[in-house]
Design a protein around this motif. Structure first.
Motif, PDB file in Angstrom:
ATOM      1  N   LYS A  86      33.044  12.972  73.692  1.00 15.31           N
ATOM      2  CA  LYS A  86      33.340  12.041  72.610  1.00 15.31           C
ATOM      3  C   LYS A  86      33.170  10.590  73.060  1.00 15.31           C
ATOM      4  O   LYS A  86      32.664   9.741  72.321  1.00 15.31           O
ATOM      5  CB  LYS A  86      34.760  12.266  72.095  1.00 15.31           C
ATOM      6  CG  LYS A  86      34.973  13.576  71.359  1.00 15.31           C
ATOM      7  CD  LYS A  86      34.239  13.573  70.024  1.00 15.31           C
ATOM      8  CE  LYS A  86      34.589  14.800  69.195  1.00 15.31           C
ATOM      9  NZ  LYS A  86      33.914  14.790  67.872  1.00 15.31           N
ATOM     10  N   THR A  89      29.591   9.491  73.240  1.00 13.13           N
ATOM     11  CA  THR A  89      29.054   9.325  71.888  1.00 13.13           C
ATOM     12  C   THR A  89      29.398   7.945  71.350  1.00 13.13           C
ATOM     13  O   THR A  89      28.550   7.246  70.779  1.00 13.13           O
ATOM     14  CB  THR A  89      29.597  10.414  70.956  1.00 13.13           C
ATOM     15  OG1 THR A  89      29.219  11.705  71.440  1.00 13.13           O
ATOM     16  CG2 THR A  89      29.057  10.244  69.541  1.00 13.13           C
ATOM     17  N   ASP A  90      30.642   7.522  71.542  1.00 11.59           N
ATOM     18  CA  ASP A  90      31.034   6.189  71.090  1.00 11.59           C
ATOM     19  C   ASP A  90      30.320   5.099  71.887  1.00 11.59           C
ATOM     20  O   ASP A  90      29.921   4.073  71.324  1.00 11.59           O
ATOM     21  CB  ASP A  90      32.551   6.022  71.193  1.00 11.59           C
ATOM     22  CG  ASP A  90      33.282   6.669  70.025  1.00 11.59           C
ATOM     23  OD1 ASP A  90      33.159   6.155  68.902  1.00 11.59           O
ATOM     24  OD2 ASP A  90      33.958   7.685  70.223  1.00 11.59           O
ATOM     25  N   ARG A  93      26.884   4.565  70.605  1.00 13.79           N
ATOM     26  CA  ARG A  93      26.875   3.824  69.336  1.00 13.79           C
ATOM     27  C   ARG A  93      27.139   2.340  69.557  1.00 13.79           C
ATOM     28  O   ARG A  93      26.595   1.494  68.833  1.00 13.79           O
ATOM     29  CB  ARG A  93      27.885   4.439  68.372  1.00 13.79           C
ATOM     30  CG  ARG A  93      27.415   5.810  67.872  1.00 13.79           C
ATOM     31  CD  ARG A  93      28.435   6.538  67.049  1.00 13.79           C
ATOM     32  NE  ARG A  93      27.924   7.845  66.638  1.00 13.79           N
ATOM     33  CZ  ARG A  93      28.658   8.803  66.087  1.00 13.79           C
ATOM     34  NH1 ARG A  93      29.952   8.600  65.881  1.00 13.79           N
ATOM     35  NH2 ARG A  93      28.122   9.954  65.742  1.00 13.79           N
ATOM     36  N   HIS A 215      34.972   1.591  67.843  1.00 19.02           N
ATOM     37  CA  HIS A 215      34.546   2.539  68.882  1.00 19.02           C
ATOM     38  C   HIS A 215      35.436   2.437  70.115  1.00 19.02           C
ATOM     39  O   HIS A 215      35.699   3.444  70.779  1.00 19.02           O
ATOM     40  CB  HIS A 215      33.085   2.309  69.241  1.00 19.02           C
ATOM     41  CG  HIS A 215      32.127   2.742  68.175  1.00 19.02           C
ATOM     42  ND1 HIS A 215      32.068   4.045  67.713  1.00 19.02           N
ATOM     43  CD2 HIS A 215      31.203   2.057  67.444  1.00 19.02           C
ATOM     44  CE1 HIS A 215      31.142   4.146  66.774  1.00 19.02           C
ATOM     45  NE2 HIS A 215      30.608   2.956  66.588  1.00 19.02           N
ATOM     46  N   ASN A 218      38.353   4.512  69.376  1.00 17.35           N
ATOM     47  CA  ASN A 218      37.995   5.930  69.499  1.00 17.35           C
ATOM     48  C   ASN A 218      38.008   6.373  70.964  1.00 17.35           C
ATOM     49  O   ASN A 218      38.493   7.466  71.296  1.00 17.35           O
ATOM     50  CB  ASN A 218      36.604   6.176  68.919  1.00 17.35           C
ATOM     51  CG  ASN A 218      36.561   6.064  67.408  1.00 17.35           C
ATOM     52  OD1 ASN A 218      37.600   6.054  66.753  1.00 17.35           O
ATOM     53  ND2 ASN A 218      35.368   5.959  66.860  1.00 17.35           N
ATOM     54  N   ILE A 219      37.464   5.540  71.839  1.00 15.27           N
ATOM     55  CA  ILE A 219      37.441   5.870  73.267  1.00 15.27           C
ATOM     56  C   ILE A 219      38.864   5.961  73.799  1.00 15.27           C
ATOM     57  O   ILE A 219      39.213   6.895  74.539  1.00 15.27           O
ATOM     58  CB  ILE A 219      36.630   4.811  74.041  1.00 15.27           C
ATOM     59  CG1 ILE A 219      35.154   4.887  73.647  1.00 15.27           C
ATOM     60  CG2 ILE A 219      36.788   5.006  75.556  1.00 15.27           C
ATOM     61  CD1 ILE A 219      34.323   3.730  74.129  1.00 15.27           C
TER      62      ILE A 219
END
Length: 235
Positions: A86, A89-90, A93, A215, A218-219
């Motif tokens: 995950k 992925t961030d 982006r 993001h 999210n991390i």
């Protein structure tokens, strides 16, 4: 696979994710510089260098997939692998957003004067850096601290967007007053097109900086889940 090799691969995965974070932040900082200075060569370097980030991402994605498929990790090891997937992925982006940001500066550099582009950009980038550091060190308090900063970043972005639109309206009103109410339609169209281009780039930049902060959260959320099996920041 011997247990020692398995643990080594997990450690290497974590190191690889942090290394990708360093690369992405390097590209991001260059993007801010390119937009602020109008350095076309630097902007091109950021955009063309995105393939390196993508290659790093694909390599780490493959490693995560192999660890899941061949080792079937459980408990903390499983959370490390899934969180790492995950996180990369961030990060990928964020790198994509950096390629956008690199091209937003005007011909002479800079964005709309109402936007503290460098200040907001450094705050968003700092959140990403701190989130990756929390993932690396396994610091749950640092994860929560990153998430807590997001409201302030969102507010700065909101105020910046409002200031850009307000400035456009005030500039148009000033042109009308200066002309005594008589408007040169052709001249107005040219001025308006230039003003709208500047406003559009500024609003897009603010939007992308806000997304960089998202993001980062999210991390931090995935890192917290990895560390404490706590999903409070995910939902």
């Amino acid at each position: 696979m011997p247990r020692e090799n398995y643990q080594e691969r997990l450690a290497d995965l974590r190191t690889g994710v942090v290394g990708m974070g360093d690369l992405v932040l390097e590209r991001y900082d260059a993007a801010l510089e390119a937009a602020e200075t109008g350095d076309d060569d630097l902007a091109r370097e950021v955009i063309e260098g995105d393939h390196e980030v993508n290659e790093r991402y694909l390599g780490l994605e493959e490693e995560c997939t192999e660890l899941l498929a061949l080792q079937q990790p459980v408990a903390g090891d499983l959370r490390l692998v899934t969180a790492s997937f995950k996180v990369i992925t961030d990060l990928e982006r964020v790198a994509d957003l950096a390629t956008n940001l690199a091209g937003y500066g005007g011909d002479d550099g800079g964005l709309h004067p109402a936007v503290d582009f460098r200040g907001i950009g450094e705050e968003a980038g700092g959140m990403v850096a701190d989130a990756v550091a929390a993932y690396e060190s396994g610091d749950p308090d640092a994860c929560r601290a990153v998430a807590a900063r997001d409201d302030d970043l969102d507010e700065r972005c909101r105020r910046a967007s409002e200031a850009v639109v307000r400035d456009l309206l005030e500039a148009d009103r000033a042109r009308v007053e200066a002309a005594g109410g008589d408007r040169d339609v052709e001249a107005d169209a040219d001025e308006l097109a230039a003003a709208l281009d500047e406003v559009s780039r500024a609003l897009l930049a603010v939007r992308d900086l806000e997304r960089v902060g998202d993001h980062a959260v999210n991390i931090a959320a995935r890192a917290l889940y990895m560390i404490e099996n706590d999903d409070e920041l995910i939902y």
